[in-house]
Design a protein around this motif. Structure first.
Motif, short mmCIF file in Angstrom:
data_model
loop_
_atom_site.label_atom_id
_atom_site.label_comp_id
_atom_site.label_asym_id
_atom_site.label_seq_id
_atom_site.Cartn_x
_atom_site.Cartn_y
_atom_site.Cartn_z
N TRP A 293 0.83 -1.22 0.00
CA TRP A 293 0.00 0.00 0.00
C TRP A 293 0.86 1.26 0.00
O TRP A 293 0.39 2.33 -0.37
CB TRP A 293 -0.92 0.03 1.23
CG TRP A 293 -0.15 -0.08 2.52
CD1 TRP A 293 0.14 -1.23 3.19
CD2 TRP A 293 0.46 0.99 3.26
NE1 TRP A 293 0.91 -0.95 4.30
CE2 TRP A 293 1.11 0.40 4.37
CE3 TRP A 293 0.51 2.37 3.09
CZ2 TRP A 293 1.83 1.16 5.31
CZ3 TRP A 293 1.21 3.13 4.02
CH2 TRP A 293 1.86 2.52 5.12
N VAL A 306 -7.31 -3.23 4.90
CA VAL A 306 -7.60 -1.82 4.62
C VAL A 306 -6.32 -1.00 4.74
O VAL A 306 -5.36 -1.43 5.39
CB VAL A 306 -8.66 -1.24 5.59
CG1 VAL A 306 -9.98 -1.97 5.45
CG2 VAL A 306 -8.16 -1.27 7.04
N GLY A 333 -8.16 3.39 6.31
CA GLY A 333 -9.45 2.74 6.42
C GLY A 333 -10.06 2.33 5.09
O GLY A 333 -10.99 1.52 5.04
N GLN A 334 -9.52 2.89 4.01
CA GLN A 334 -10.00 2.53 2.66
C GLN A 334 -9.71 1.05 2.38
O GLN A 334 -8.63 0.56 2.68
CB GLN A 334 -9.20 3.42 1.68
CG GLN A 334 -9.63 3.41 0.25
CD GLN A 334 -8.76 4.39 -0.57
OE1 GLN A 334 -7.84 5.04 -0.05
NE2 GLN A 334 -9.06 4.49 -1.84
N LYS A 335 -10.71 0.34 1.83
CA LYS A 335 -10.47 -1.07 1.49
C LYS A 335 -9.46 -1.17 0.35
O LYS A 335 -9.58 -0.43 -0.64
CB LYS A 335 -11.78 -1.75 1.07
CG LYS A 335 -12.68 -2.08 2.24
CD LYS A 335 -14.04 -2.57 1.77
CE LYS A 335 -13.95 -3.95 1.15
NZ LYS A 335 -15.29 -4.46 0.77
N LEU A 336 -8.52 -2.08 0.47
CA LEU A 336 -7.50 -2.22 -0.58
C LEU A 336 -8.16 -2.56 -1.92
O LEU A 336 -7.72 -2.11 -2.97
CB LEU A 336 -6.47 -3.28 -0.19
CG LEU A 336 -5.59 -2.90 1.01
CD1 LEU A 336 -4.75 -4.09 1.45
CD2 LEU A 336 -4.68 -1.72 0.69
N ASP A 338 -10.78 -1.47 -3.07
CA ASP A 338 -11.45 -0.30 -3.66
C ASP A 338 -10.46 0.63 -4.38
O ASP A 338 -10.88 1.67 -4.92
CB ASP A 338 -12.16 0.52 -2.57
CG ASP A 338 -13.45 -0.16 -2.12
OD1 ASP A 338 -13.91 -1.09 -2.83
OD2 ASP A 338 -13.97 0.20 -1.05
#
Lengths: 471, 201
Positions: A293, A306, A333-336, A338
């Protein structure tokens, strides 16, 4: 004799001279050379009137700069400085009489793919190259690591390196991998567990059932990224799979020499009770398909996770995580799954081998890409030819991928294959550093299957969801 | 290679972990076939905007640090590729010493081949030196290789470890190829022995 590790054994067999303080002169069996880190070394030889001591053990191939478009025979496809650098290697190879695979040769490709493919890399050897991903060759149970240009010159002139022995580290992957989990997920998960400096000062031996179950291609993927974990070298004890891979390769021994080599290679394993300074154990079944990420290869998470928050970290990593999130344009917090992807890059010395192309093609068969662009850059001309023969190339082309010629390409973006600022890429390569694939470009490191899955959906995707449809 | 004995100079604070070789010298500058001239592109993407203008916030663009000879940084400095262009760029800019809690192996070695001293110190020492470096051009640090110490502008001194052979080469500016060639007889006899034991290699 006290029990020894595989690293100890290879080291001992290559010590030319040991000084009282422990500094050793280590003999080098294979010296691989590419165009970017060698010109100053050859120039150094010329200035001092020195020769290449063992040209027959020196192998050169241009890979970093070369265009991968099909029209690359046209000199206009290269920038002037790239052309000069490749021309310098052409000339140096000729002047110093070393083995050479020029751009026009079908065997040309990424140096770490060409070495094993041509049988230059064999178990128990010491292998160096002016490239940190030389660790790849450790998959054969050879001691292989990257060196700087001054050391390239040193090896050219003396066929040795001045070295102090590193420490021994064992990374054991127990049990079997679950479906959809690959060598790339192993190697990224190890870095996620140890950090990018966890292996500094060590040589890693990867072992355990999950490692034994990998093909040679998979083992090369694992060892390739030892350097991202800080270890100069990673290695795997040779076994029947290793011997089968080597047999019949152009530069592998034949006849009586093969038998002698085999007998020696079978002694290359870590003795029962040998000492490791550090041990990491990971259960194979606990490894999920992973993705990075951030902007360090240690920023690894399962695809089901996330985006983390800087407050999840401590010390200098807090600031580093914030910097990574800003650079990557992500929100905690964003889902990977997404995260939308613009570009997919399949290739590199990490994942540019035939098995990688098969894994990606299995996911892509009969599908179309949703990303803006996708490219496959085979690791060598021979990988490309084999993929064409197996019908993989057509699957990629039908899906909307560009089918390229061999080279390092967008892994480090020295040639024209680069990301634009802000462009987001799912890449099978090895580094997600800021600017690595082009200034401002955003890189998510994944396995070939995960890259293919992202290409189809247009966002990071759990490859296991796609496998249901293809089985 | 220039000798390194002692250095008193301005230290630039770079409190980042994992400063990688792609940051130190981005790939587009690796196309040179020379060692010199890379200093202007040191930390290029952190130092200049896309259209080539200086980014004023970047430490080496600040008036106090334009003549820095030392960098103080966080963990794992020089991680990433083996490119010796990284120490070449540092040297060409004028950096002769990097002080950090840890270094990547290949970069660490490459420094010694180019007259640059990489110094490893514990976090508490780095914290002190980072604060000292933040004081700017009036606060000069002294790095003494002979005594293996770094002394901050307030006189506080920190001892560091360095390999004896590497220290010897750096203090005397020695060409290690020349040193190795003095052992040519050992290499000859190793090759003769290896030709019998491992004739396929």
């Amino acid at each position: 004799m006290a029990p020894r590790t595989l690293y100890d054994k290879i080291w001992d067999d290559h010590v030319v001279h040991q000084a009282e303080d422990g500094t050793c002169l280590l003999y080098i069996d294979r010296h691989l050379v590419h165009e970017v880190t060698s010109p100053q070394a050859f120039e150094g030889l010329r200035m001092t009137g020195r020769k290449v001591r063992a040209p027959e053990k020196t192998i050169a191939v241009p890979d970093h700069n070369v265009p991968t478009t099909v029209d690359r025979a046209n000199a206009a496809t290269m920038t002037e400085d790239s052309r000069i650098q490749v021309a310098a290697l052409d000339k140096n190879a000729k002047d110093f009489g070393i083995n050479y695979y020029p751009v026009s040769d079908v065997r040309q490709g990424i140096v770490h793919i060409v070495g094993p493919e041509q049988g230059w890399t064999l178990p128990g050897m010491t292998v160096v190259c002016g490239d940190s991903h030389t660790a790849t060759h450790g998959a054969f149970g050879s001691l292989a690591h990257g060196i700087g240009t001054s050391e390239v010159e040193h090896v050219l002139a003396t066929q040795t390196l001045i070295q102090r022995k590193g420490k021994n580290m064992k990374v054991e992957i127990t049990g079997s991998l679950r479906p959809g989990v690959t060598a790339k997920d192993i190697t990224l998960s190890v870095i996620g567990a140890t950090g990018t400096a966890g292996g500094t000062g060590y040589v890693i031996e990867y072992c355990g059932q999950a490692i034994r179950e990998l093909s040679m291609e998979g083992r090369m993927t694992v060892c390739n990224m030892a350097i991202e974990g800080g270890a100069r070298a990673g290695l795997i004890a040779p076994d029947e799979k290793t011997f089968a891979y080597c047999m019949g390769r152009p530069h592998a021994p034949k006849g009586a020499k093969w038998e002698a080599a085999l007998a020696y290679w079978k002694t290359l394993y870590t003795d029962e009770g040998a000492h490791f300074d550090k041990v990491i154990t990971i259960k194979g079944e606990d490894i999920a398909p992973v993705v990075t990420w951030g902007t360090s290869p240690e920023d690894v998470l399962p695809i089901t996770g996330v985006v983390p928050s800087p407050s999840d970290f401590t010390g200098g990593k807090v600031e580093a995580a914030q910097r990574s999130l800003d650079y990557m344009g992500l929100t905690p917090g964003q889902k990977l799954t997404d995260i939308a992807i613009d570009t997919v890059f399949i290739g590199s010395c990490t994942n540019g081998r035939i098995e990688d192309l098969r894994a990606a093609a299995a996911i892509l068969k009969g599908k179309k890409i949703k990303v803006k662009r996708a490219m496959v850059v085979p690791g060598s001309g021979l990988v490309r030819a084999q993929a064409e023969e197996e019908g993989l190339a057509q699957i990629f082309i039908d899906a909307g991928f560009e089918w390229r010629l061999a080279g390092c390409s967008m892994c480090l973006a020295m040639n024209p294959d680069q990301l634009a600022p802000g462009e987001r890429c799912a890449a099978t390569s090895n580094r997600n550093f800021e600017g690595r694939q082009g200034r401002g470009g955003r890189t998510h490191l994944v396995s070939p299957g995960m890259a293919a899955a992202a290409a189809i959906t247009g966002h990071l995707t759990d490859v296991r969801d796609m496998m249901g449809e293809t089985v | 290679m220039d000798k390194f004995t002692t250095l008193t100079g301005i230290a630039a604070p770079m409190p980042l972990v994992n400063i990688d070789t792609d940051m130190i010298i981005p790939k587009q500058f690796l196309k040179t076939i020379q060692r010199s001239g890379l200093g202007k592109n040191l930390f290029d993407e952190m130092r200049y905007t896309l259209d080539g203008k200086e980014i004023p916030d970047f430490v080496l663009n600040q008036p106090a640090y334009r003549k820095a000879e030392i960098i103080v940084a966080g963990d794992n400095f020089g991680c990433g590729s083996s490119r010796e262009h990284a120490p070449w760029a540092l040297l060409d800019f004028g950096i002769r010493c990097v002080i950090a809690t840890s270094f990547a192996d290949i970069f660490y070695n490459n420094c010694f081949k180019n007259g640059i001293l990489p110094v490893v110190l514990p976090q508490e020492a780095i914290d002190h030196l980072m604060d000292d470096a933040r004081k700017g051009a009036n606060a000069r640090m002294t790095v003494d290789l002979e005594s293996q110490t770094v002394t901050a502008s307030d006189g506080k001194s920190f001892a560091f470890e360095v390999d004896a052979f590497k220290k010897h080469c750096l203090m005397n500016g020695l060409d290690d190829i020349g040193l190795t060639l003095e052992k040519a007889a050992s290499i000859d006899s190793y090759e003769a022995k290896a030709a019998t034991l491992r004739p396929w290699a």
